[in-house]
Design an enzyme around this catalytic site. Sequence first.
Site, PDB file in Angstrom:
ATOM      1  N   SER A   3      -8.195   3.354   9.129  1.00 31.28           N
ATOM      2  CA  SER A   3      -8.837   3.356   7.816  1.00 31.28           C
ATOM      3  C   SER A   3      -8.001   2.538   6.824  1.00 31.28           C
ATOM      4  CB  SER A   3      -8.984   4.818   7.365  1.00 31.28           C
ATOM      5  OG  SER A   3      -9.187   4.915   5.990  1.00 31.28           O
TER       6      SER A   3
ATOM      7  N   ARG B 256     -15.577  12.234   8.039  1.00 29.86           N
ATOM      8  CA  ARG B 256     -14.339  12.921   8.470  1.00 29.86           C
ATOM      9  C   ARG B 256     -13.962  14.019   7.480  1.00 29.86           C
ATOM     10  NH1 ARG B 256     -10.447   8.290   8.243  1.00 29.86           N
ATOM     11  NH2 ARG B 256      -8.892   9.895   8.622  1.00 29.86           N
TER      12      ARG B 256
ATOM     13  N   LYS C 104      -8.680  -1.720   5.481  1.00 31.69           N
ATOM     14  CA  LYS C 104      -8.844  -2.112   4.069  1.00 31.69           C
ATOM     15  C   LYS C 104      -7.837  -3.193   3.689  1.00 31.69           C
ATOM     16  CE  LYS C 104      -9.081   2.343   3.203  1.00 31.69           C
ATOM     17  NZ  LYS C 104      -9.229   3.703   2.758  1.00 31.69           N
TER      18      LYS C 104
ATOM     19  N   HIS D 231       0.856  -1.182   0.000  1.00 36.50           N
ATOM     20  CA  HIS D 231       0.000   0.000   0.000  1.00 36.50           C
ATOM     21  C   HIS D 231       0.893   1.234   0.000  1.00 36.50           C
ATOM     22  CE1 HIS D 231      -3.453   2.547   0.906  1.00 36.50           C
ATOM     23  NE2 HIS D 231      -2.645   3.211   1.714  1.00 36.50           N
TER      24      HIS D 231
ATOM     25  N   ASP E 189     -15.592   2.147   6.692  1.00 35.20           N
ATOM     26  CA  ASP E 189     -14.578   3.148   6.356  1.00 35.20           C
ATOM     27  C   ASP E 189     -15.126   4.147   5.344  1.00 35.20           C
ATOM     28  OD1 ASP E 189     -11.840   4.278   6.310  1.00 35.20           O
ATOM     29  OD2 ASP E 189     -11.956   3.647   4.224  1.00 35.20           O
TER      30      ASP E 189
HETATM   31  N1  URA Z   1      -6.203   7.272   3.151  1.00 33.85           N
HETATM   32  C1  URA Z   1      -7.099   6.393   3.659  1.00 33.85           C
HETATM   33  O1  URA Z   1      -7.328   5.330   3.094  1.00 33.85           O
HETATM   34  N2  URA Z   1      -7.736   6.741   4.796  1.00 33.85           N
HETATM   35  C2  URA Z   1      -7.514   7.884   5.451  1.00 33.85           C
HETATM   36  O2  URA Z   1      -8.112   8.120   6.482  1.00 33.85           O
HETATM   37  C3  URA Z   1      -6.584   8.790   4.907  1.00 33.85           C
HETATM   38  C4  URA Z   1      -5.946   8.454   3.750  1.00 33.85           C
END
Ligand code: URA
Length: 434
Positions: free
Chosen positions: A183, A168, A187, A82, A161
């Site tokens: 977050s 947010r 994932k 990631h 999320d």
């Molecule tokens: N990228 C994400 O996947 N989540 C966040 O909260 C900020 C950046």
Amino acid sequence: MRTVDLIWKKREGGELTAAEIHFLIQGFVDGTIPDYQMSAWCMAVYFQGMTFEECTALTLEMAHSGAVVDLSAIPGIKVDKHSTGGVGDKTSLVLLPMVAAAGVPVAKMSGRGLGHTGGTLDKLESLPGVSTALNRDAFLAQVSRIGIALAGQTGNLVPADKKLYGLRDVTATVESIPLIASSIVSKKLAAGADAVVLDVKFGDGAFMSQYDKAVELARTMVEIGKRAGRRFIAVLSDMNQPLGNAIGNSLEVAEAIATLQNQGPADLTELCSILGGYMIWLGEKADGPEQGKELALEMLRSGKAFAKFREMVAAQGGAPESLDHPERLAAAPFIQEVVFPGEGWVERVDCRALGLTAMTLGAGRARLDDVIRPEVGLTLKVKVGDRLTPQSVLGEVHAASPDVAARAAREVLNAIHLASKPVAKQPLIAAVIS
Ligand code: URA
């Protein structure tokens, strides 16, 4: 349990239990906890932070709020990666075929670009015919058959999320390390890999520009990942200047192809080989990250990584022959050279500004529903520390019209700052956290 009491507890700096976090996330997803209460809780987290126990409970709760990918039918250790996002970041296009060619299966779900940073799906789709919309079965079958698939999200992963991030975004609570870490890691957990290598970028072009904050984010993600029972490693990489030389979808794909043929820019090759080294090591195809790096480089030199990329392109509907002629990829009607009038050493590059220039050329999205133009973008051939002489060609702007090209060329010039004395080159990798 009452939501108001949990908001109060966090506001006063208390630590929520896993049961309390379960109550909050479940209630938010099923609609029994309204947005205004969840916003208040996010703001309390923003100011009070969370312990690792709380972050882990939140991450696991979010990861299991929807579908979870089961990769167990694919033999071997599955390793994901990631990136927190950057300018000119085409790493996945090079790295994943390298790792898959070394025998580590890669089942990668990527995203689209937004704002000044690009997205891997948009880049891959600039290859004619390539589809990134694979359903779950096709995605898994492709990884089983050829060891690699790179697609958009399949199924309803981590709905908590999606909902929480949307909230947010409009309540000034995105910039909270526990919430960002939960977050991202939720994932990754839902995507099913056994191990994850995180490329956490810092610097002007990164989501997390301050180095200390990027380190804190990396540490938090690695700790949550471990507590959730997976192996996580974070590499801190510099994003104070674009990665490689190209920004924009077709241009970046052409650069990725050159890199897969072992003729790419040094920084991109270095980052891919280091991340690849960790992925190959975690996938147990090397005894350590250094040996993994050597193997990753060998995949470039031998042509095996490029062959794997061709296989993936063919499996996802593209024509592998198109990779032999990257100059035939979608090309912009106007190409303008950017010529620098001054003299000196490059001291600083406004990386974010260059990402925004590429976006306004049409290479990226200001809003999620914007349509991108694969053919536009820019190239920048100079790096911090390089010496410029008058009339040095910095690169090119690829645009839809001459006036847009001229404006973008001025922006590129404004993004380069010179010093009158030699400037030291910055290392690409600042730290590794495991
Ligand atoms: N990228 C994400 O996947 N989540 C966040 O909260 C900020 C950046």
